[in-house]
Design a protein around this motif. Sequence first.
Motif: not given
Length: 375
Positions: A109-111, A239-254, A269-272
């Motif tokens: 929803e935030r995106i 910490w940076l206030g980005l959306a869904a940190p747990l979701l993106w952390g899991l995707i990074m782990a995968l 892409p998040a930095a961009l």
Amino acid sequence: MEHRQPKQPVAAPAGEWASGSHVRTVVVMAATVFGGYLCYRMAVPFLPALSWALALAVLFTPFHRWLESRIRHPSAAALLSICLIGLLVVVPAVFVGQRLIVESAKGAERIRDEIGSGDWRRVMEREPRLAALAGEIDRQMDLPGSANALTAWLSGAAGSIVRGSIFQMMGFVLTFYLLFFLLRDRAAALRGLRSLSPLPKAEMDRLLLRVGDTIHATIYGTLVVAALQGLLGGLMFWWLGLAAPLLWGLIMALLAVVPVLGAFVIWAPAALFLVLDGSWGKAVILVLWGMLVVGTVDNLLRPVLVGNRLKLHTVLSFISVVGGLMQFGPAGLILGPVILTITMVLLEIRLHHQETEGGRQECPSPPEDQGKREA
């Protein structure tokens, strides 16, 4: 008394020979192969649970041995072991799954709101060099439509996770059911495996040792390192206030599980996105964190956790992991490297036998043997 010559054995007719023991041997071999194929087909649905149970049994065998030295009853020791392992595995998995469903919906929803507001376009239009790029992106891509499709997909995926939770729970129960017997009866299972194997004891021990090393290297060097990279990346997103940190952390782990790929596929892409949003400071922090912390975890921890246990080239490791995931699903993360390791060990044993036989044939005769032959 007449001297009677002993009767010479009469050769069996061709038809009698064909209908004798050789035919029975062929029939038994064919029945064995067919039965093995049927057993494989019956075992296919249980391969995921069996592979994870085997991996957990290999990892926790040292702990279970220590527990068996305190608890003399094998069944009680195995039951206590799987209870402790369940607390370490199931509880975090349930917590992460629940939070993942909530964050998936909120993050989508935030995106969608960020793209729908058009703030990214206004930021790019402030820079003359980026204004043309913004117009090209707007013409070539339907970002609002893509955001809506992403939201619908994540909502459907969350619903599928909820609907499949019962089957996941059944898989967990089956895994720990098999783990109980693998821990309790591991000695008998190894004896039976050695008795059925055509390999000598030394070569069978070598094969089992390599399989154990591969499982250790896959779990510690791949899953643990990938989980740590995802955790560090998710914490920085939070910490940076980005959306869904747990979701993106899991995707990074995968993504970190797969060789060649990594967490940078997400944090870059998040930095961009932060740059386009005008948050240059956050973008610099994310890039530095990703390069200096998340990126170096693999280089620092993998040699410590794996060492020389995983004797696979990077290309072979990539093929075994990706091919295993494509062929067997999540269980392929274990089955792929294990199958490749078993095949390579068998080939090494075969090549060693060929070299040994070739050396024996080329070895010259001792001088005393040559003298005897000349005499």
